[in-house]
Every structure is written in C-alpha cells, then in structure tokens.
Design an enzyme around this catalytic site. Sequence first.
Site, PDB file in Angstrom:
ATOM      1  CE1 TYR A   3     165.428  26.852  75.611  1.00 22.67           C
ATOM      2  CE2 TYR A   3     167.729  27.383  75.207  1.00 22.67           C
ATOM      3  CZ  TYR A   3     166.529  26.831  74.788  1.00 22.67           C
ATOM      4  OH  TYR A   3     166.436  26.266  73.534  1.00 22.67           O
ATOM      5  CE  LYS A  34     164.084  23.353  74.888  1.00 20.62           C
ATOM      6  NZ  LYS A  34     163.365  22.722  73.794  1.00 20.62           N
TER       7      LYS A  34
END
Length: 395
Positions: free
Chosen positions: A198, A202
């Site tokens: 994750y 990003k």
Amino acid sequence: MKILVTGGAGYIGSITVRELVKQKYDVVVLDSLESGNREAVDPEAKLEVCDLKDEKAVTKVFDKYNPDAVIDFAAYLAVGESMEDPEKYLQNNVVNFVNLLDIMTEKKCKYIIKSSTAATYGNPLDEKKDIPLKEEYLEDYKPEKSCLLSGEWNGRETEGENFLQMFLDRYIEIFPKRPELKLAEDEITKLRIPTSIYGITKLLDEILMRKYDELHEIKSIALRYFNVCGADPSGEIGEAKPKATTLMSVAIDQILGKVKIVNILGRDYPTPDGTGIRDYIHPCDLAIGHLDALEYLIENNKSDAFNLGTGKGSSVLEVIDAVERASKKKVKTADAPRRNGDPVLSIADPSKAGKVLNWKAKYNLTDMAETAWKWHSSHPNGYVNFKLQETRYKQ
Ligand SMILES: NC(=O)c1ccc[n+]([C@@H]2O[C@H](COP(=O)([O-])OP(=O)(O)OC[C@H]3O[C@@H](n4cnc5c(N)ncnc54)[C@H](O)[C@@H]3O)[C@@H](O)[C@H]2O)c1
C-alpha cells in the site's frame, strides 16, 4: 471553480466535498461506490458513478464537466490486504491513477491534489532522530534493500527486495510501451522505504505526479495523512467501512457489540504507558488542508508534498480512554503481542504545511472520539437505512 473529486463518496472524500460545497466550489464526485456511499455525497454536489479503470467513462465525465482541478481520494487502503493481493493494489492505486493522469493531460486539466499517507515513510530508521517525520525523510533516506515486510506474490510468501522487484517487474510489464513511466535508479531507491505494498503504491503515485509535471506540466500536491479518525461534527457523515480497521473505530465497534474485544498489540514499547504512539488527525482538518493546498497550487503553480498531522502523538491507551470518555462506556480490551513491523512511534512534523499553506490542525483526540462516537452510535450500520440524506439527495 469546478472541482472533480474522485472517491468523493468515501470517508475523507465526502467530508472534503461538504467543505468544498460550503466554500462555494462547484463539485462533481466521481466514485465507483465500491466502498463509498451515495448517501454520503453532499446533495449540492453532482455524482457520477464510474470506475477510474473505465477510461471511456472517465473521459466522458471530463467532457461533460470540464473540471479545473481534481482532488483524488479514490484508492484501496487496507495495508494487510495489499500484502496478500499486491496486484489488486497495483491496478487500482497505480494503473487507474495513470489513467486519470492521462485523461487530465488530454483534457488539459492542470491541477491535482492527491491523498497520500504516512505509510510512504515506512518505519522510521532512528526514532530519536527521525521523529517527528519531516517530508525530506523520503529524500534523505536511501536504503540499499527494500524494507517490505513479508507478504504474498501469486500465493508465494516473499519479502524485502525480492517482493519489491516482483512488484516493479509487473509494473514494467503493464506499461511496455510507456518509456516515460520507467523508474530511475533514485526512484527505485525511494520505493525501498515503505514496509507495505500500500505504502509503495502511494509513493509511486507521488513519483508519477512528478513525472507528469515534468512531461505535461500537471501541477500536483501530495498530502500525506497520518492516522485519520473522527467524523463530521453534524453526526451525518463519517467512516462506513464494512470492517473497522483503525483503533478508534474498532474500540467504538466493541462498545456497539460488533467486535468482541480490542487487542492491545504490545504493552512493552519504550513509551510512557508501554503502548504504541501515533499521530491522529481529524478528517475535517484534512478537508481544510485540501482546500488550502488547492488554493496554494493554483496561486503558485508549483508541485509539492506536505504532511497533514497534528504533530502530537497519542498512545493506544489514550485513544481507548478518549473513546470511553466520549461514549461514557467501558471498552473491553485484552493484551496481545506486538504485531510484526509496527513502529513504536509515528508522529508528523506538520510545520511545512503550517508555513507554506498556513494550515494547522484544530481538532484534538477528544474531538475525534466525540465526533466518531456521535456518528457511529447513531449509524451502527453505516449508511444502511439512512433516510435523512436519501431524502435530501437530488440525483
Ligand atoms: N482513512 C485513512 O486512515 C487514510 C490514511 C491515509 C491516507 N488515506 C487515503 O485517503 C484516501 C481516502 O481514504 P478513505 O478512508 O476515505 O477511503 P474510502 O474507502 O472510504 O474512500 C475511497 C473511495 O474511493 C472510491 N474508489 C476506490 N477505487 C475507485 C476507482 N477505481 N474508481 C472510482 N472510485 C473508486 C471508493 O468507492 C470510495 O468511495 C485514500 O486514497 C487513502 O489511501 C486514508
């Protein structure tokens, strides 16, 4: 100004949409409603139900509204899930984001504000020196190997540099004819910092925004939020995830009888009460941060990245205490071992956002617990059977 808010039917997006509407922006929400809710969208905003993966549909939305700027919240955000299904996160958080940037380029929409996260910082190397975390940490730290924790790639357990390489190989495979999206050595080094897929997706989005700035003059601001909790003070909109994952929501769910017990993951940390410390931030403060960033971007035409946090840490026990004070009920807890890879401390240095954007968080932990309790206790099933917004909703 006309603002397209992707993911504007979700938790933070819907609260930001409300603030945009309040400040007289013309708002269009683009959301697949996969985890968002129609009822969360302010009735003054328009809603286009569509997925960022559907280039044609997204292009149509741009043609229909011709937005001046985008605020992008649309993403998947479950850290644990990203380690079990990296492809899902690569597709939604990166490939679909490239779709959005390509459409913005084609339609000459030049400004984007993007949700980023403290997960981009991974676990700070030296807590004494690195906390509170400054934005430059990502520029200064150059690990030789990836800090990725253990996860699965196609069902096979993997971790560290191997895991990162598999992710990067797949990224290259997806974009065979896009040499401009290739990552330079220093960009790959940076992607070694996060401990989760994750966080990597990003950070990769932040890198891609810089590329689109250089290539197409799309100006962007990445806002790295720390731990988000709390709801709109009206009690009308708030977090409505199928399963609570953040500490405050889990504690509230325990009181509401949806969770048996709250596990306190480690009581032996070197902190005053032995539990981990995080920087908690209210979504209404984030909403203002997005508006400040948007104004700054349009005035200065300069891409940048900012932390959004309070700069103050609260321990696990302090969060539970805040929930107990807000609800006037006891949270049932049990001691459990530390979770692998959890840092002792994560606190933002928000001074750059203070200086440059003139932004400062106003809500404290008590406010977060009180607003969250007001929302969750009046909507224990989220937006299900939520009539008030339904009747106000025009579309
Ligand atoms: N909630 C947090 O604690 C937190 C912390 C740091 C960063 N963030 C970031 O903030 C953003 C918003 O988080 P949230 O908590 O509001 O999540 P959320 O799941 O409530 O909202 C995300 C919204 O995006 C929509 N969406 C997802 N993929 C889409 C797609 N392909 N096309 C169209 N719509 C899509 C979902 O339906 C949902 O409405 C995310 O980008 C997340 O990474 C959140």
